[in-house]
Design an enzyme around this catalytic site. Structure first.
Site, PDB file in Angstrom:
ATOM      1  N   ASP A 465      17.599  98.055  28.523  1.00 18.97           N
ATOM      2  CA  ASP A 465      17.707  99.991  29.338  1.00 18.97           C
ATOM      3  C   ASP A 465      17.256  99.804  30.672  1.00 18.97           C
ATOM      4  O   ASP A 465      16.138  99.221  30.702  1.00 18.97           O
ATOM      5  CB  ASP A 465      17.763 100.701  28.562  1.00 18.97           C
ATOM      6  CG  ASP A 465      17.549 101.760  28.636  1.00 18.97           C
ATOM      7  OD1 ASP A 465      18.192 102.398  29.549  1.00 18.97           O
ATOM      8  OD2 ASP A 465      16.796 102.840  27.904  1.00 18.97           O
ATOM      9  N   GLU A 468      16.939  98.892  36.193  1.00 22.23           N
ATOM     10  CA  GLU A 468      17.845  99.075  37.831  1.00 22.23           C
ATOM     11  C   GLU A 468      17.070  99.506  38.653  1.00 22.23           C
ATOM     12  O   GLU A 468      17.181  98.082  40.052  1.00 22.23           O
ATOM     13  CB  GLU A 468      17.669 100.910  38.425  1.00 22.23           C
ATOM     14  CG  GLU A 468      19.020 101.667  37.459  1.00 22.23           C
ATOM     15  CD  GLU A 468      19.155 101.962  36.092  1.00 22.23           C
ATOM     16  OE1 GLU A 468      17.612 102.006  35.417  1.00 22.23           O
ATOM     17  OE2 GLU A 468      19.835 101.676  35.154  1.00 22.23           O
TER      18      GLU A 468
END
Ligand SMILES: *[C@@H]1O[C@H](CO)[C@@H](O)[C@H](O)[C@H]1NC(C)=O
Ligand SMILES: *[C@@H]1O[C@H](CO)[C@@H](O)[C@H](O)[C@H]1NC(C)=O
Length: 972
Positions: A465, A468
């Protein structure tokens, strides 16, 4: 006015329609003065199609200087210059063929190219794409032409080619409005909309989707890839291999304008000609998807906010008690109730003591565990210490002078380093592992952390998770966590946004920034992430260029970590993705909201990610953010049961939404999951084929019916491979469903007229909440056999112990088919087994038992099935084939006449049925066929009233023609 006149007038209007406008002022708050200062045209447009009011004059571009073979040297022409930095005077267009793929590269040697390792495997095509150029004017242009139809697939005669250091643009006319893809965005429709101007941003960002209305913002991953279905039904795909912040504007014409702020324009054209072939060509090129473990297709229960192990145990028990098949539990680790100790990777929280033991219990039930890990490592504890000792690298500042020493000095281990410290879930500052580190120190340390932790908590899969990567509060004086009870007020990361640094503040910031306003609103490229000036791989890579690869590179090394730690294939799922991520990981569609709109967009999102080569994909079932409702959760469970990654997941603080909360949802989930589990061998074999030859698993209906215009925007229905059609109920209050079935033979596989032929075209079918959602099986000449295990056993066991059944959905048409484990398949499996050493590996594959199943054509309808058994294991026992179900069987059989290899068998007449109305034959008898009894098994019977027992032997020619290498046709 006569018909002819009006037609002529129409033609006149269309031909004089203005060329699409190429935006000269995409930044917010543009005005006429600013526009004219750029030398562009200002013309208001109130037609409601979002046309830019400030647009370039004609003549923007390059002219041909010289040509050497397939290299075209281009020089900036006398047309307008671009407002975002000096135009590069000389650029080069080179073109080459890679198998059937046409590559067109425009740029300057030595500029940044994404450090991605695509296999670039090619697949032949009957179609050929060629480059054609036009240098007759001051504006050089080129087209990519499909030779067979002479159609221009890409045509830059629109002008608008711009190349400068930090602003690159290419514009093209398109051959059709049937365009699909580009990501990661939330698309409200499967097909793009060319009736207006829309700009879609692509820049990896920790950004939950917004399905409530049309919103073109960028989400977690970047996929500069699209597919177009041409007017004659042929399809092609285009990849623009660029990893900088970028965007695409779709415009009337149809046309598109692509912009990026770094690298080169490296374009790959895939010729198809069918949508599925385009996908296969693209996936072979970027890398075929990984094959998830069989159990990873099971039902997953997850939530963020379990208040410790006890609550988790209670909810799992409730779901088990409701009789709902469940295989996997995911533990989200992002709250103080999480399994980690204060959100630190590779630690176990105080409320989770006994977790390791509970996982052993879960394993004894046949359940599996997927654990979440974030990339960022707190700069205080053992994992970080071991990383430093191993010379692992972290994302760094460029110079010592840039380091925020006030933060750095808090951490003795980081003190004299240039490591860029940020803030995520842990209490203290965190460092971001540099997965591009070419020394391998980082990857070796990362892998060993997983190996160590797995020996404490035996997870089976990994969920990555926040990659980015996400960083909290960048450039903000008062980030949100200052107001959180659960997070200390760590000093935020500040990047030099004063304009002094062109990585931080490039001349053009893309819609990834404009979407949130301008700098006045605190929107920067570095918002929610690290500073763009950061460096990776010892200074060889600039974060400005490689940021969008962070999730991909983390996935690559995390998959290695999973293999090393577990010795099994398992599964990794990643939030951030880039082309080729599907080789290493699956994806979930992000932090959606418990709304009907989100259910709908997830149906589209899963189809898009299959085009992107990431077929192990699904949404957070019932919705992550917000409070779901009973009906929404029920419908989402029913739909999610047809997505490969099938997980009910919920945010912290929201009421429980596992299916056991409502009896109606529990019942619907049980029904949907049983259906899924029964057909899981088919879903798994689709994944197997995808992993071997590159293919979609869930695919848009137009993939199978590319000349049927009704399918072109049929985004809310989808296919499971070529054989099954799913039409989920996605609107509140609906108890019937309008479905579209293209011309073919379709059988209902749900409650409504089960087993019957449903006529093609539009139909309204019954779909109450108590029924399965509409699902149909296609009876084509190719295949209609589906092998079904008994669904009630845990997945890891079901292959070995369960009896199973066979559905044959096209009695009359099928003359031959092949299901099972062929030699080739076996050898491929052994290859896989040598790379991943696991004894249990083979038991996780569907145990395939037939290499041939022959149904000869007959003049008299008599039952005859022949199976050639190809099973070569002495260690695994085979289940018996107990049930044979046949659709479209014309006549009642004589149940007393059944023989297997000439020996009479007693069919259980209580359990076996024939319906003359639905023409469904159902033969059920325990131990009906023991597949180990012979190499070749023939079951035959006569029909009622037929006195003569007649048998036609399989045509030996046909048997020979069976191509065992065609594993595409294995449906087991
Ligand atoms: C790093 O690992 C890769 C893959 O195993 C290998 O090919 C490469 O040579 C290694 N590099 C170094 C510097 O050891
Ligand atoms: C198949 O196996 C299941 C589970 O063990 C059992 O309940 C069922 O009765 C079996 N079916 C037949 C036809 O024997």
């Amino acid at each position: 006015m006569g018909k002819l006149t009006s037609l002529l007038l129409f033609a006149l209007i269309s031909s004089t329609q203005a060329a699409p406008r190429i935006d000269c002022l995409p930044e917010p708050n543009g005005n006429q003065g600013a526009c004219e200062a750029r030398g562009c045209i200002w013309k208001e447009d109130d037609s409601g199609i979002g046309a830019p009011w400030c647009y370039f004059k004609d003549g923007v571009g390059y002219k041909l200087d010289s040509q050497q073979g397939s290299t075209y040297n281009l020089r900036k022409n006398s047309g307008p210059s671009n407002p975002w930095g000096a135009d590069s005077t000389e650029i080069k267009l080179t073109t080459k063929k890679i198998g059937s793929v046409l590559n067109v590269h425009i740029g300057i040697d030595g500029r940044y190219e994404p450090p991605v390792d695509f296999p670039r495997e090619t697949q032949p095509s009957d179609e050929s794409l060629v480059l054609s150029t036009d240098s007759s004017s001051d504006v050089f242009s080129f087209s990519v032409v499909r030779q067979s139809s002479n159609r221009k697939l890409f045509d830059t005669s629109l002008g608008g080619l711009i190349f400068s250091d930090q602003f690159i643009q290419i514009a093209t006319y398109l051959p059709s409005e049937n365009m699909y893809g580009w990501g990661e965005n939330t698309h409200q429709t499967l097909r793009h909309d060319f009736t207006k101007y829309l700009t879609w941003a692509m820049f990896a960002r920790d950004q939950p989707p917004n399905s409530g209305n049309l919103d073109t913002m960028n989400l977690y991953g970047v996929h500069p890839y699209y597919m177009i279905l041409e007017p004659d039904g042929k399809a092609h795909g285009v990849l623009i291999l660029n990893s900088n912040a970028q965007e695409v504007m779709t415009a009337p014409g149809p046309s598109l304008i692509y912009r990026t702020i770094g690298g080169n324009l490296d374009m790959y054209f895939f010729p198809g000609p069918t949508p599925e072939l385009v996908t296969q060509q693209y996936l072979k090129f970027i890398g075929k998807p990984f094959l998830p473990a069989y159990w990873a297709l099971g039902y997953q229960l997850s939530r963020y906010g379990y208040k410790g192990l006890d609550e988790m145990k209670t909810r799992i028990q409730a779901v088990r008690d409701a009789g709902i098949p469940i295989d996997i539990v995911l533990i989200s680790g992002v709250a103080d109730i999480d399994y980690m100790q204060r959100y630190k990777d590779f630690t176990t929280g105080d409320d989770w003591s006994g977790f390791g033991d509970y996982v052993k219990t879960m394993h004894s039930w046949g359940m599996k565990l997927i654990l979440i890990f974030d990339p960022a490592i707190e700069a205080t504890y053992d994992s970080f210490k071991r990383g430093m000792a191993a010379n692992a690298k972290f994302v760094e500042w460029e110079t010592q002078a840039q380091v925020q020493t006030g933060i750095q000095n808090l951490y003795p281990m980081a003190k004299n380093t240039k490591i860029m410290l940020g803030v995520v879930w842990p209490d203290n500052h965190v460092a971001f592992p540099d997965f591009l580190d070419s020394t391998n120190n980082t990857q070796n340390w990362w892998i060993s952390e997983f190996v160590n932790y797995q020996s404490q908590v035996a997870f089976d899969g990994i969920w990555i998770d926040m990659n980015e990567p996400s960083n909290f509060g960048t450039n903000q004086n008062h980030p949100w966590y200052f107001d959180s009870d659960d997070h200390p007020d760590d000093a935020p990361l500040f990047c030099p946004t004063d304009g002094s640094n062109l990585w931080e503040m490039p001349p053009y910031k893309t819609r990834a920034v404009w979407r949130w306003g301008d700098a006045g609103n605190g929107a920067f490229l570095s918002t929610n992430t690290l500073c763009l000036l950061a460096l990776q791989d010892g200074g060889k890579q600039r974060f400005y260029n490689v940021k969008n690869l962070y999730g991909l590179t983390e996935a690559i090394h995390t998959q290695k970590a999973l293999f090393k730690a577990t010795g099994k294939r398992g599964a990794v799922v990643s939030r951030s993705t880039y082309p080729s991520a599907g080789r290493y990981a699956g994806h979930w569609l992000g932090d959606n909201t418990a709304r009907w709109e989100d259910l709908r967009t997830s149906v589209i999102g899963a189809q898009e990610f299959n085009m992107f080569g990431i077929p192990y994909v699904g949404s957070d079932v019932c919705g992550f953010i917000g409070t779901t409702t009973e009906e929404l959760c029920l419908r989402w469970q029913q739909m999610g049961a047809f997505h490969s990654f099938f997980r009910n997941h919920n945010t912290i603080g929201a009421p429980a939404q596992d299916p056991a909360v409502w009896p109606s949802v529990a019942a619907a989930t049980k029904q949907a999951n049983l259906f899924r589990y029964q057909y899981l061998p088919y879903l798994f074999s689709l994944h197997f084929v995808a992993s071997q030859s590159g293919a979609s698993v869930i695919r848009p209906v137009f993939f199978e019916f590319p000349t049927d215009a009704e399918t072109f925007n049929l985004g809310y229905q989808f296919m499971w491979g070529p054989r099954m059609m799913v039409a989920p109920v996605i609107y509140q209050g609906h108890t019937t469903q309008n479905v579209y079935l293209p011309t073919d033979t379709w059988y209902s596989l749900f409650d409504y007229k089960y087993g019957s032929i449903i006529s093609p075209g539009y139909a309204t079918v019954q779909a109450p909440t108590t029924s399965r959602i509409p699902v149909f099986v296609r009876g084509t000449d190719k295949v209609s056999f589906l092998v079904r295990p008994h669904p009630l056993l845990p997945l890891p066991l079901v292959r070995i112990h369960s009896n199973f059944s066979l559905l044959h959905a096209q009695w009359e048409k099928v003359s031959e088919l092949c299901i099972g484990m062929t030699e080739r398949l076996l050898s491929m499996i052994s290859t896989l087994m040598t790379t991943i050493t696991s004894i249990s590996f083979i038991t996780r594959l569907p145990l395939v038992v037939f290499s041939q199943l022959i149904i000869p054509r007959r003049s008299v309808f008599e039952g005859f099935l022949k199976m050639k058994v190809d099973f070569q294991s002495s260690t695994i026992s085979l289940p018996t084939l107990d049930i044979i179900e046949i659709f479209n069987y014309p006549k009642a059989p004589n149940f007393r006449s059944f023989t297997v290899n000439g020996k009479t068998v007693n069919i259980n007449v209580q359990k076996s049925t024939y319906s003359g109305v639905t023409k469904t034959l159902y033969i059920s008898t325990p131990g009906l066929i023991d597949l180990t009894s012979a190499d070749s098994i023939v079951i035959q019977w006569s029909n009622a009233g037929s006195s003569m027992f007649e048998m036609n032997v399989a045509n030996p020619g046909k048997m020979k023609a069976l191509n065992t290498n065609r594993y595409e046709e294995l449906y087991f």
